[in-house]
Scaffold this active site. Structure first.
Site, PDB file in Angstrom:
ATOM      1  CB  CYS A  34      52.604  51.940  36.959  1.00 41.78           C
ATOM      2  SG  CYS A  34      51.413  52.452  38.189  1.00 41.78           S
ATOM      3  CG  HIS A  91      48.904  47.516  37.291  1.00 45.15           C
ATOM      4  ND1 HIS A  91      50.258  47.458  36.988  1.00 45.15           N
ATOM      5  CD2 HIS A  91      48.595  48.853  37.296  1.00 45.15           C
ATOM      6  CE1 HIS A  91      50.721  48.684  36.817  1.00 45.15           C
ATOM      7  NE2 HIS A  91      49.744  49.543  37.013  1.00 45.15           N
TER       8      HIS A  91
HETATM    9  N1  COA Z   1      38.694  44.171  37.577  1.00 44.57           N
HETATM   10  C1  COA Z   1      37.880  43.110  37.769  1.00 44.57           C
HETATM   11  N2  COA Z   1      37.344  42.790  38.957  1.00 44.57           N
HETATM   12  C2  COA Z   1      37.665  43.588  39.994  1.00 44.57           C
HETATM   13  C3  COA Z   1      38.513  44.704  39.862  1.00 44.57           C
HETATM   14  C4  COA Z   1      39.017  44.979  38.600  1.00 44.57           C
HETATM   15  N3  COA Z   1      39.803  46.036  38.412  1.00 44.57           N
HETATM   16  N4  COA Z   1      38.659  45.285  41.065  1.00 44.57           N
HETATM   17  C5  COA Z   1      37.927  44.564  41.923  1.00 44.57           C
HETATM   18  N5  COA Z   1      37.332  43.538  41.282  1.00 44.57           N
HETATM   19  C6  COA Z   1      36.405  42.571  41.851  1.00 44.57           C
HETATM   20  C7  COA Z   1      36.903  41.958  43.138  1.00 44.57           C
HETATM   21  O1  COA Z   1      37.554  40.718  42.909  1.00 44.57           O
HETATM   22  C8  COA Z   1      35.621  41.752  43.898  1.00 44.57           C
HETATM   23  O2  COA Z   1      34.955  40.598  43.419  1.00 44.57           O
HETATM   24  P1  COA Z   1      34.197  39.603  44.424  1.00 44.57           P
HETATM   25  O3  COA Z   1      33.092  40.444  45.035  1.00 44.57           O
HETATM   26  O4  COA Z   1      33.730  38.508  43.528  1.00 44.57           O
HETATM   27  O5  COA Z   1      35.232  39.192  45.420  1.00 44.57           O
HETATM   28  C9  COA Z   1      34.763  42.936  43.485  1.00 44.57           C
HETATM   29  O6  COA Z   1      35.256  43.327  42.188  1.00 44.57           O
HETATM   30  C10 COA Z   1      34.836  44.119  44.444  1.00 44.57           C
HETATM   31  O7  COA Z   1      36.209  44.303  44.782  1.00 44.57           O
HETATM   32  P2  COA Z   1      36.720  45.488  45.679  1.00 44.57           P
HETATM   33  O8  COA Z   1      38.120  45.172  46.078  1.00 44.57           O
HETATM   34  O9  COA Z   1      35.727  45.785  46.750  1.00 44.57           O
HETATM   35  O10 COA Z   1      36.736  46.703  44.645  1.00 44.57           O
HETATM   36  P3  COA Z   1      37.036  48.176  44.973  1.00 44.57           P
HETATM   37  O11 COA Z   1      35.813  48.946  44.619  1.00 44.57           O
HETATM   38  O12 COA Z   1      37.621  48.353  46.329  1.00 44.57           O
HETATM   39  O13 COA Z   1      38.221  48.514  43.933  1.00 44.57           O
HETATM   40  C11 COA Z   1      38.907  49.612  41.975  1.00 44.57           C
HETATM   41  C12 COA Z   1      37.970  48.572  42.585  1.00 44.57           C
HETATM   42  C13 COA Z   1      38.664  49.631  40.468  1.00 44.57           C
HETATM   43  C14 COA Z   1      38.624  50.989  42.552  1.00 44.57           C
HETATM   44  C15 COA Z   1      40.393  49.203  42.263  1.00 44.57           C
HETATM   45  O14 COA Z   1      40.647  47.963  41.692  1.00 44.57           O
HETATM   46  C16 COA Z   1      41.364  50.241  41.750  1.00 44.57           C
HETATM   47  O15 COA Z   1      41.630  51.231  42.416  1.00 44.57           O
HETATM   48  N6  COA Z   1      41.925  50.026  40.555  1.00 44.57           N
HETATM   49  C17 COA Z   1      42.860  50.973  39.952  1.00 44.57           C
HETATM   50  C18 COA Z   1      44.266  50.687  40.403  1.00 44.57           C
HETATM   51  C19 COA Z   1      45.198  51.773  39.928  1.00 44.57           C
HETATM   52  O16 COA Z   1      44.891  52.956  39.933  1.00 44.57           O
HETATM   53  N7  COA Z   1      46.409  51.374  39.517  1.00 44.57           N
HETATM   54  C20 COA Z   1      47.398  52.298  39.035  1.00 44.57           C
HETATM   55  C21 COA Z   1      47.119  52.650  37.649  1.00 44.57           C
HETATM   56  S1  COA Z   1      47.998  54.067  37.082  1.00 44.57           S
END
Ligand code: COA
Length: 385
Positions: free
Chosen positions: A83, A333
């Site tokens: 990242c 991100h």
């Molecule tokens: N912040 C705000 N809203 C979020 C979000 C976030 N991080 N992630 C998803 N959403 C929203 C989506 O837009 C969606 O909204 P909608 O229903 O209105 O369309 C809803 O939440 C569900 O989204 P979905 O894609 O099904 O979520 P998910 O459960 O598959 O993924 C996380 C959520 C947090 C697990 C994913 O964003 C993730 O893995 N984040 C971490 C990324 C990471 O590790 N990066 C590297 C860092 S070192």
């Protein structure tokens, strides 16, 4: 070494960009940066991209981007540091200009993460942790940061509400950023009611999966005023450091030693103290990450940054505005592009062009970008001219 300035910036709107390919995103951001600088040619290109292979089946990203940018047979290199790929690409470009090797260098970053489903994205991101000791056993990045959060909360007694306040603040900032993925305000209650991803981190404590690109143009300070149509912004200091990739090898999980060392190096080169900094962009991939990064660089004493967001100290208009761009949490991100977008936010602020997000009297800004659980950190300090 020559002094170096940033003279052009450009980024795409971040979010789910289904209609644009990896190369479309990069070329769009790069052309915007070149247009902003008033230039039609570059001498060299660095592109931060964590995993074109796993997200898009595309490696050899450097020459691909130079080709589609129409930049000709220039040197073009993809930079990978998880990242922190964007921040390290910026540092490579900075060193090339500072050394006298080239005059006009583009540093960009791109990632297109929504072409794969959530579990594939989690796998791709997890390759930046220690495969043998961490990922292989099933832990993901939310899980690793949750361990850090547990340790911090036990040691300093902060609450889930304090943690959530970081996300609430960054979403409030993101409302003012037209390029942000989530331009919507959230409340502490919404964070605490969102799905639990890895205890204590809820969905709204996490940065999202994002498509997007960002690019900046660097040149020697002595040529910046004649080459550029906008106010140049000077790079005062650059620091880069690494740490053990696996958490189990750390003495203190909540201290990001790579950020401490990178910041120390950047401040030493800049010859300024931490109190001179007017705004900070830090790597808030999870709410706890913003807290640990700020303390590790010395902006707050140990245990104090945990309450800073809930006390309003790090909000726009507060004592030290942090992540006024919306941060990774709200702006998004796209991992390879994040470090470059942090630089873009500082340049907009230091030019006085940040509109509703403008930090009053901003003269000096700091950006901290990190890879994995801070196994790498890169810090840059920029000054308005
Ligand atoms: N912040 C705000 N809203 C979020 C979000 C976030 N991080 N992630 C998803 N959403 C929203 C989506 O837009 C969606 O909204 P909608 O229903 O209105 O369309 C809803 O939440 C569900 O989204 P979905 O894609 O099904 O979520 P998910 O459960 O598959 O993924 C996380 C959520 C947090 C697990 C994913 O964003 C993730 O893995 N984040 C971490 C990324 C990471 O590790 N990066 C590297 C860092 S070192």
């Amino acid at each position: 070494m020559r002094e170096v300035a940033v003279i052009g910036i450009g980024m795409t709107k971040w979010g789910e960009c289904w209609q644009k390919s990896l190369r479309d995103l990069f070329v769009e951001a790069s052309l915007r940066a070149m247009d902003d600088a008033g230039l039609s040619q570059i001498e060299s290109l660095y592109v931060g991209c964590m995993s074109g292979g796993l997200f898009n089946g595309q490696e050899h990203v450097g020459p691909l981007m130079a080709d589609y940018l129409g930049a000709g047979p220039i040197p073009a290199v993809r930079v990978e540091s998880a990242c922190a790929s964007g921040g390290v690409a910026f540092r490579q470009a900075y060193m090339e200009v500072a050394s006298g090797m080239s005059d006009i260098v583009l540093a960009g970053g791109v990632e297109k993460m929504t072409d794969v489903d959530g579990s594939e994205a989690t796998y791709a991101l997890g390759t930046a942790a220690d495969q043998e000791y961490e990922s292989f056993h099933g832990i993901t990045f939310p899980g690793l940061y949750a361990l850090i959060a547990k340790v911090y909360m036990k040691k300093y007694g902060i609450t889930n509400q304090d943690l959530a306040s970081v996300a609430v603040k960054n979403h409030a900032h993101g409302v003012k950023n037209p390029n942000a993925q989530f331009q919507r305000a959230i409340t502490v209650e919404e964070v605490l009611q969102s799905s639990m991803v890895a205890d204590p981190l809820h969905l709204l404590d996490c940065s999202p999966i994002t498509d997007g690109a960002a690019a900046v143009i660097l040149c020697p300070m002595e040529k910046a005023k004649s080459l550029s149509k906008k106010k140049p912004v000077k790079i005062l200091g650059s620091g880069h450091a690494t740490d053990s990739i696996a958490l189990h090898d750390r003495k203190q999980l909540e201290v990001f030693a790579s950020a401490t060392i990178a910041a120390k190096k950047a401040f030493s080169q800049a010859k300024i103290g931490i109190e001179s900094v007017n705004l900070v962009e830090v790597h808030d991939c999870f709410s706890i990450a913003e807290i640990c990064a700020l303390e590790s660089m010395g902006f707050f004493a140990p245990g104090q940054a945990g309450k800073a967001a809930s006390q309003g100290l790090t909000a726009l208009g507060g004592k030290l505005p942090v992540n006024v761009s919306g941060g990774l949490k709200s702006k998004g991100h796209p991992v390879g592009a994040t470090g470059i977008a942090q630089i873009i936010e500082l340049v907009e602020q230091l030019r006085g062009e940040a509109g509703q997000r403008q930090v009053a009297n901003a003269r000096i800004g700091l950006a901290q970008n990190m890879g994995g659980t801070a196994a790498s950190s890169v810090v840059h300090i920029l000054e308005a001219c």
